[in-house]
Design an enzyme around this catalytic site. Structure first.
Site, short mmCIF file in Angstrom:
data_model
loop_
_atom_site.label_atom_id
_atom_site.label_comp_id
_atom_site.label_asym_id
_atom_site.label_seq_id
_atom_site.Cartn_x
_atom_site.Cartn_y
_atom_site.Cartn_z
CB CYS A 19 11.13 -0.76 3.20
SG CYS A 19 11.49 -0.43 1.46
CE LYS A 59 -2.33 -8.97 -2.98
NZ LYS A 59 -3.08 -7.77 -2.50
CD GLU A 68 9.16 -2.48 8.56
OE1 GLU A 68 9.49 -1.77 7.60
OE2 GLU A 68 8.83 -3.67 8.43
CD GLU A 102 -5.15 -6.13 1.18
OE1 GLU A 102 -4.85 -6.54 2.32
OE2 GLU A 102 -4.40 -6.30 0.18
CB SER A 135 5.22 -7.16 6.53
OG SER A 135 4.54 -8.38 6.31
CG PHE A 148 -0.25 0.32 2.53
CD1 PHE A 148 0.02 1.62 2.92
CD2 PHE A 148 0.14 -0.71 3.38
CE1 PHE A 148 0.67 1.90 4.12
CE2 PHE A 148 0.78 -0.44 4.58
CZ PHE A 148 1.05 0.86 4.95
#
Length: 484
Positions: free
Chosen positions: A281, A173, A380, A176, A226, A149
């Site tokens: 990141c 993909k 994180e 979402e 992640s 995202f």
């Protein structure tokens, strides 16, 4: 409410799923659309379409592919501002950050446009009597892209332009949580001439990902997200004999030495820690500063952090800090602020204060007197939170950074050449910044995280990207001269 569709074989199709997730504007909490949680059958359908398209696309000249990508490049340049606005709306990052993200995506496309040069093989005319060897590069097949995202433009462009430039086809993909931008990208890709089936979009979440991992027509997977999810994708993808690259979590450390330009360092640390609301990141989430200059540096950092403007980036393009992605993220970051206080860290700036009532906002947060082993150092957090640790030397700072299991990036602020060399040779991180806060390389170099920040052997971008999306065929041939 508008229900999003999947894009398969050049057509937008309603999902077969009965389950949908709301897509929110994180600044206002308004529902923008509903995203389907697509079923395995839809992944299979997209993979089949991609496979059929691959049988033709792989034989298409690299020159033709390059021309299509050049047309897409021009279309993206024309729509730069519009794309940035969509990112602000669905992701919440500032307009400046969104605009920069679009530029980063376009740079990756620019790199892929050079595919004619990048995909060339090599040869030796003579390895034995009348014997020559030639190395050819071929596409691997159907590639799956699973993207996060936090960079709905840049990360997909890390993957699909180079994948299709190399002759592969793609099933992508998107997250979402931010699935809107990819609709515009598909529209522009169609205008550029990308054939049906070459780029396919399947919306969804966990079950959709698991279907990708199990689909035999998918030969390679590129994932950004992640560490926990990345481990699952790497393990299951490899178990199913797919080629997999996983770009996972990060806890980037920045070391500031006493000879550094502290004003410059404070500006760049502020941007690294709080830009994109810390949801990246490459965020500079841990700052290691020499004790002698700690107070002076912290005063500068606090001064800049307190001036940060917070609000809705769609309504005001000058906003520095937008919201985090959703209520769960906001709650998680608030929880970590509580944890940091209980662990004994000194909360200098509290991001729970001075934020808008509506929206998923977290203000800039700074902890001093942190220690390795604290959860706010270990985990994180993925939010606008900086942990400050005071150190006695560069060597101590490097030792602390290297004790963390994540090693994406690391930065050093100094004007000492020997310190730079020591840092470069001894830090574990795969991407290093010298007098920079965010050491993310441009598209022509690999995004090269180390340790548990990356699973695989070939990274995104640069020469690694071409190698990941191709396989080699080496031909050894003897052509005897007549009359010998």
């Amino acid at each position: 409410m508008r229900k999003l569709k999947n894009y398969i074989n050049g057509k937008w199709l309603e999902s077969q799923s009965m389950e949908y997730l709301a897509v929110h504007d994180p600044s206002t909490e308004e529902i923008l659309a509903e995203c389907p949680l697509s079923q395995a059958e839809e992944v299979n359908q997209a993979a089949a379409a991609a496979h059929n398209a691959f049988l033709v696309w792989r034989k298409t000249s690299p020159l033709t592919r390059s021309k299509i990508l050049f047309r897409l490049y021009a279309l993206l340049q024309e729509r730069h501002e519009e794309l940035a606005e969509i990112i602000c709306l669905e992701n919440g990052k500032s307009y400046t950050d969104a605009y920069g993200e679009v530029q980063r995506g376009i740079e990756n496309l620019e790199n892929a446009c050079a595919i004619v040069n990048l995909i060339m093989g090599d040869s030796l005319a003579t390895v034995a009597t009348d014997v020559e060897v030639t190395n050819y590069k071929y596409p691997v097949g159907v590639v799956a892209a699973i993207t996060p995202f936090n960079f709905p433009m840049m990360v997909p462009f890390w993957i699909f332009p180079m994948a299709i430039a190399c002759g592969n086809t793609v099933v992508l993909k998107p997250s979402e949580k931010t699935p809107l931008l990819i609709e515009k990208i598909v529209e522009l890709a169609e205008k550029a001439g990308v054939p049906a089936g070459v780029l396919n979009i399947v919306n969804g979440a966990k079950d959709t990902v698991n279907a990708i991992l199990e689909e035999p027509l998918i030969k390679a997977i590129s994932f950004v997200g992640s560490e926990q999810v990345g481990r699952h994708i790497y393990e299951q993808g490899c178990a199913n004999f797919k080629r997999v690259q996983v770009l996972g979590g990060a806890k980037n450390h920045t070391i500031i030495l006493k000879d550094a330009d502290l004003e410059d360092a404070a500006i760049k640390v502020t941007a690294a820690g709080f830009g994109s609301a810390g949801q990246r990141c490459m965020a500079g989430s841990v700052v290691l500063v020499e004790e002698e200059i700690a107070k002076v540096f912290l005063d500068k950092l606090l001064e800049k952090a307190r001036k940060i403007t917070i609000g809705n980036p769609v309504q005001d393009h000058s906003i520095y800090l937008g919201p985090v992605i959703d209520q769960a993220a906001k709650d998680r970051i608030f929880k970590y602020i509580d944890i940091g206080q209980k662990e004994g860290a000194n909360l200098l700036l509290d991001g729970r204060q001075g934020i808008p009532d509506k929206g998923y906002f977290v203000g800039p947060t700074i902890f001093n007197d942190c220690q390795p082993g604290m959860k706010i150092w270990q985990d994180e957090i993925f939010g606008p939170l900086i942990c400050v640790i005071q150190i006695k030397s560069l060597q101590e700072g490097v030792e602390i950074a290297n004790s963390h299991h994540l090693a994406n990036g690391a930065c050093l602020f100094t004007n000492n050449a020997s310190a730079v060399r020591y840092f470069r040779e001894n830090i574990d991180a795969g991407m290093i910044g010298i007098n920079l806060g965010v050491p993310a390389p441009i598209a022509w170099f690999a995004f090269s995280g180390w340790k548990d920040s990356f699973f695989g052997d070939l990274h995104c971008n640069g020469k690694d990207s071409v190698a990941f999306f191709t396989r080699r065929k080496v031909v050894t041939a003897q052509y005897k001269e007549e009359n010998k």
